[in-house]
Write a protein that holds these residues in place. Structure first.
Motif, PDB file in Angstrom:
ATOM      1  N   ALA A 109       0.796  -1.229  -0.038  1.00 61.93           N
ATOM      2  CA  ALA A 109       0.167  -0.134   0.033  1.00 61.93           C
ATOM      3  C   ALA A 109       0.783   1.174   0.028  1.00 61.93           C
ATOM      4  O   ALA A 109       1.907   1.322   0.705  1.00 61.93           O
ATOM      5  N   GLY A 110       0.425   2.208  -0.852  1.00 59.46           N
ATOM      6  CA  GLY A 110       1.305   3.452  -0.913  1.00 59.46           C
ATOM      7  C   GLY A 110       2.459   3.282  -1.730  1.00 59.46           C
ATOM      8  O   GLY A 110       3.278   4.460  -1.835  1.00 59.46           O
ATOM      9  N   LEU A 125      -2.527  -6.437  -7.930  1.00 64.18           N
ATOM     10  CA  LEU A 125      -2.188  -5.092  -7.468  1.00 64.18           C
ATOM     11  C   LEU A 125      -2.899  -4.124  -8.318  1.00 64.18           C
ATOM     12  O   LEU A 125      -3.204  -2.997  -7.769  1.00 64.18           O
ATOM     13  N   ALA A 126      -3.196  -4.366  -9.515  1.00 67.15           N
ATOM     14  CA  ALA A 126      -3.902  -3.221 -10.629  1.00 67.15           C
ATOM     15  C   ALA A 126      -5.219  -2.892  -9.861  1.00 67.15           C
ATOM     16  O   ALA A 126      -5.591  -1.861 -10.045  1.00 67.15           O
ATOM     17  N   LEU A 127      -5.652  -3.923  -9.334  1.00 65.64           N
ATOM     18  CA  LEU A 127      -7.000  -3.501  -8.863  1.00 65.64           C
ATOM     19  C   LEU A 127      -7.454  -3.095  -7.332  1.00 65.64           C
ATOM     20  O   LEU A 127      -8.155  -2.693  -6.947  1.00 65.64           O
ATOM     21  N   ASP A 128      -6.033  -2.596  -6.831  1.00 64.41           N
ATOM     22  CA  ASP A 128      -6.145  -1.996  -5.382  1.00 64.41           C
ATOM     23  C   ASP A 128      -5.542  -0.322  -5.894  1.00 64.41           C
ATOM     24  O   ASP A 128      -4.484  -0.163  -6.230  1.00 64.41           O
ATOM     25  N   PRO A 129      -6.356   0.302  -5.604  1.00 63.92           N
ATOM     26  CA  PRO A 129      -6.130   1.979  -5.688  1.00 63.92           C
ATOM     27  C   PRO A 129      -5.080   2.299  -4.972  1.00 63.92           C
ATOM     28  O   PRO A 129      -4.510   3.352  -5.160  1.00 63.92           O
ATOM     29  N   ALA A 130      -4.560   1.576  -3.892  1.00 56.99           N
ATOM     30  CA  ALA A 130      -3.809   2.172  -3.092  1.00 56.99           C
ATOM     31  C   ALA A 130      -2.157   1.850  -3.492  1.00 56.99           C
ATOM     32  O   ALA A 130      -1.260   2.013  -2.840  1.00 56.99           O
ATOM     33  N   VAL A 131      -2.085   0.954  -4.784  1.00 58.86           N
ATOM     34  CA  VAL A 131      -0.795   0.588  -5.271  1.00 58.86           C
ATOM     35  C   VAL A 131      -0.687   1.374  -6.695  1.00 58.86           C
ATOM     36  O   VAL A 131      -1.695   1.167  -7.632  1.00 58.86           O
ATOM     37  N   ASP A 132       0.319   1.730  -6.935  1.00 55.70           N
ATOM     38  CA  ASP A 132       0.783   2.349  -8.115  1.00 55.70           C
ATOM     39  C   ASP A 132       1.488   1.291  -8.946  1.00 55.70           C
ATOM     40  O   ASP A 132       2.702   0.925  -8.804  1.00 55.70           O
ATOM     41  N   LEU A 133       1.088   0.708  -9.976  1.00 56.17           N
ATOM     42  CA  LEU A 133       1.512  -0.430 -10.441  1.00 56.17           C
ATOM     43  C   LEU A 133       2.025  -0.216 -11.847  1.00 56.17           C
ATOM     44  O   LEU A 133       1.596   0.523 -12.498  1.00 56.17           O
ATOM     45  N   THR A 177      13.169   7.540 -17.005  1.00 55.70           N
ATOM     46  CA  THR A 177      13.353   6.567 -15.831  1.00 55.70           C
ATOM     47  C   THR A 177      12.066   6.741 -15.012  1.00 55.70           C
ATOM     48  O   THR A 177      11.080   7.602 -15.331  1.00 55.70           O
ATOM     49  N   ALA A 178      11.965   5.767 -14.037  1.00 56.49           N
ATOM     50  CA  ALA A 178      10.657   5.638 -13.275  1.00 56.49           C
ATOM     51  C   ALA A 178      11.139   5.398 -11.838  1.00 56.49           C
ATOM     52  O   ALA A 178      11.979   4.496 -11.937  1.00 56.49           O
ATOM     53  N   ARG A 179      10.650   6.075 -10.929  1.00 57.68           N
ATOM     54  CA  ARG A 179      10.973   5.679  -9.425  1.00 57.68           C
ATOM     55  C   ARG A 179      10.142   4.504  -9.114  1.00 57.68           C
ATOM     56  O   ARG A 179       9.089   4.496  -9.395  1.00 57.68           O
ATOM     57  N   VAL A 180      10.772   3.800  -8.344  1.00 56.84           N
ATOM     58  CA  VAL A 180      10.088   2.481  -7.906  1.00 56.84           C
ATOM     59  C   VAL A 180      10.582   2.168  -6.633  1.00 56.84           C
ATOM     60  O   VAL A 180      11.654   2.331  -6.120  1.00 56.84           O
ATOM     61  N   ASP A 181       9.546   1.800  -5.742  1.00 53.53           N
ATOM     62  CA  ASP A 181       9.788   1.292  -4.445  1.00 53.53           C
ATOM     63  C   ASP A 181       9.936  -0.104  -4.189  1.00 53.53           C
ATOM     64  O   ASP A 181      10.845  -0.573  -3.418  1.00 53.53           O
ATOM     65  N   ALA A 182       9.575  -1.063  -5.035  1.00 52.83           N
ATOM     66  CA  ALA A 182       9.439  -2.446  -4.914  1.00 52.83           C
ATOM     67  C   ALA A 182       9.367  -3.156  -6.173  1.00 52.83           C
ATOM     68  O   ALA A 182       8.743  -2.702  -7.348  1.00 52.83           O
ATOM     69  N   VAL A 183      10.103  -4.176  -6.532  1.00 52.87           N
ATOM     70  CA  VAL A 183      10.198  -4.908  -7.762  1.00 52.87           C
ATOM     71  C   VAL A 183       9.842  -6.414  -7.247  1.00 52.87           C
ATOM     72  O   VAL A 183      10.513  -6.983  -6.410  1.00 52.87           O
ATOM     73  N   ILE A 184       8.813  -7.129  -7.943  1.00 55.08           N
ATOM     74  CA  ILE A 184       8.300  -8.408  -7.643  1.00 55.08           C
ATOM     75  C   ILE A 184       8.766  -9.202  -9.052  1.00 55.08           C
ATOM     76  O   ILE A 184       8.171  -8.744 -10.082  1.00 55.08           O
TER      77      ILE A 184
END
Length: 353
Positions: A163-164, A183-191, A274-281
């Motif tokens: 989230a966030g 993740l796409a269906l959760d509005p709290a995540v920027d996918l 470029t794109a800022r990313v917090d997490a990679v799966i």
């Protein structure tokens, strides 16, 4: 003290249980060693929204239909675990757990199986450890400098864990599409979803039943010397299960081409942006979990032992079951593992006779 049995099965997941069913029918002396604390194999570790590709009736192990899950066309992972637990109990399969197998080696006319709970001696061994326990993450340029969180399919559970956050999902297969859709269906995540090539979703009416038929037809054609039908790959890469369809139809599930490299705070695309990313799966697949077979010296091209059917060419007392099409058409699936498991039991009975 060394325990002894005629047939030793390594792995108590769906492939190990299918083997146990046919070994029981053949009235052979066997045991199943499972490293997990409870029944269910890898299914007990899947993400919360994980679903089968097929309805329950078409996702069954030999001898016992999986019951339908009320209100669900495609059963979830918890339902599968319940089914596998009942299957093991119903057939009174001799599963010993938790027992972690460390090594299999030759010991004269028998095979010696070393475990953390003592050693076993067997006339033949069936390795059915699957792939979940050996996740694969490619060596992406710059991955060592990325300061965000990196994980694999095996570590994903639910969108609330992200989230966030700005999350990058890598992979154009079923796991990549399902987790990206989650993740796409959760509005709290920027996918952001990236794939090596444009993702190919199968038609909405195609599920695991058609995939099993395609894999079987391909194997039959190759065995008979006819042309390669292309198998499952000819149909597409991704089964459009309901969550994937929902994300697609909402316009939120759109894949981008693969990034060029990773940087400290994100990724760089081939055009320089470029794109800022917090997490990679990393949803980039698995490799067969075969380290316990290393003493036998069977490693071949790609790290896999050469096989004829399921039997190891370099050690005729060893069978490999459930690792993918190279050990039987669709053998890594619930419905597909039954036939090669039956063939293994027949060959083992002939060997022991």
């Amino acid at each position: 003290m060394i325990n002894a049995t005629d047939v030793l099965v390594i792995g108590g997941g769906q492939a190990g249980l299918a083997a146990g069913y046919h070994l029981r029918r053949a009235e052979l002396d066997f045991v199943i060693l499972d490293a997990q604390n409870a029944p269910g194999g890898a299914w007990q570790f899947g993400w919360d929204s994980l679903r089968l590709f097929s309805p329950a009736a078409f996702s069954s192990l030999p001898g016992r239909l999986m019951p339908a899950q009320p209100g669900e066309e495609y059963p979830d992972a918890e339902h599968v675990v319940t089914y596998l637990t009942d299957y093991e109990r119903h057939y009174s399969l001799p599963v010993h757990r938790p027992v972690r197998v460390r090594a299999v080696d030759r010991d004269g006319p028998r095979l010696r199986v070393e475990t953390d709970q003592g050693d076993w001696s067997a006339r033949t061994v069936i390795s059915a450890t699957g792939t979940w326990w050996r996740p694969f993450i490619p060596a992406a340029p710059g991955s060592g400098v990325f300061q965000g969180r990196q994980s694999h399919t095996v570590g994903y559970r639910c969108p609330s864990d992200f989230a966030g956050q700005r999350v990058l999902v890598v992979g154009g297969g079923n796991s990549g599409a399902q987790i990206a859709a989650d993740l796409a269906l959760d509005p709290a995540v920027d996918l952001t979803w990236v794939t090596q090539r444009p993702p190919r979703l199968l038609a909405d009416d195609i599920d695991g039943r058609a995939l099993f038929d395609a894999a079987t037809a391909r194997r039959r054609a190759l065995d008979e010397g006819r042309g390669d039908t292309g198998g499952v790959a000819s149909l597409g890469d991704i089964v459009a299960v309901p969550p994937v369809r929902a994300a697609r139809d909402s316009g939120r599930l759109k894949a981008q081409p693969m990034f060029q490299r990773m940087e400290a705070e994100g990724v760089r695309w081939p055009d320089g942006t470029t794109a800022r990313v917090d997490a990679v799966i990393w949803c980039t697949g698995f490799r067969p979990a075969l380290s316990h077979l290393a003493p036998l010296g069977l490693r071949g091209p790609g790290g896999r032992p050469a096989t004829h059917g399921t039997r190891a060419v370099g050690e005729l007392r060893l069978h490999l079951l459930g690792y993918g099409d190279w050990t039987g058409p669709a053998s890594a699936t619930l419905i597909g593992v039954g036939r090669p498991a039956r063939d293994v039991a027949r060959e083992v009975a002939q060997l022991l006779a």
